[in-house]
Structure formats: C-alpha cells, structure tokens
Design an enzyme around this catalytic site. Structure first.
Site, PDB file in Angstrom:
ATOM      1  N   CYS A   1       0.842  -1.197   0.000  1.00 57.77           N
ATOM      2  CA  CYS A   1       0.000   0.000   0.000  1.00 57.77           C
ATOM      3  C   CYS A   1       0.880   1.251   0.000  1.00 57.77           C
ATOM      4  CB  CYS A   1      -0.909   0.002   1.225  1.00 57.77           C
ATOM      5  SG  CYS A   1      -0.032   0.201   2.792  1.00 57.77           S
TER       6      CYS A   1
ATOM      7  N   CYS B   1       3.043   1.630   3.094  1.00 59.42           N
ATOM      8  CA  CYS B   1       4.161   0.681   3.122  1.00 59.42           C
ATOM      9  C   CYS B   1       5.301   1.171   2.229  1.00 59.42           C
ATOM     10  CB  CYS B   1       3.704  -0.704   2.672  1.00 59.42           C
ATOM     11  SG  CYS B   1       2.394  -1.416   3.697  1.00 59.42           S
TER      12      CYS B   1
END
Length: 91
Positions: free
Chosen positions: A21, A24
C-alpha cells in the site's frame, strides 16, 4: 544523531511488513533514505504475504522489524523515528 562506529559495521536485516500500500511504500522509502544517509550495512526485505505478516503478530500495516523483532506497526515512521529505533537496536 550519532551512531557508534561499531553499530555502523553491524549487518542487520530490516523488514518492511505490508502488502504494498502507499503507506508501506513510504515507510520503505524512509528506511532506504536512512540506510543511505548513515551508510549502514543492512539487508532490506519487503514482506508482502499476509500469512507471514500475521506471523509477526501484527494486525495493521505497515510494520517495521529489525532482525525479526517488530519495532513498529500501523504507522509510517519518519526518518528521525527510524534513526531513533535503530540507535536502540541491540546485537
């Protein structure tokens, strides 16, 4: 922030726990910036498999682990926060 010379020679494994994501990816970029800035000898591993992430005991991502020990979960650490956590890592 100064790290002792001995710390700069330690080879460690940093793991970014997350499925990829945006948060991240931001955490990964921040970790890479710190590693480059401090000239650390590390292995950076992206852990993206859900089962493996859960095996670390976290339920929210991104996670930040050093040598298999989770130091943060569920938030994007700043470069300063990463430096502070790394300075506390024991061999």
């Amino acid at each position: 922030m100064e790290l002792c010379p001995k710390f700069m020679e330690v080879v460690m494994k940093i793991q970014i726990l997350g499925v990829g994501c945006p948060k991240c990816k931001t955490l990964l970029a921040n970790v890479e910036a710190v590693v480059q800035e401090l000239g650390l000898k590390v292995e950076i591993e992206k852990v993206t498999e859900i089962q493996e992430i859960v095996s670390f005991g976290i339920m929210s991502t991104p996670g930040f682990a050093v040598n298999g020990k989770v130091l943060s979960a569920g938030k994007v650490l700043t470069t300063q926060q990463i430096k502070e956590l790394l300075s506390k890592v024991e061999e």
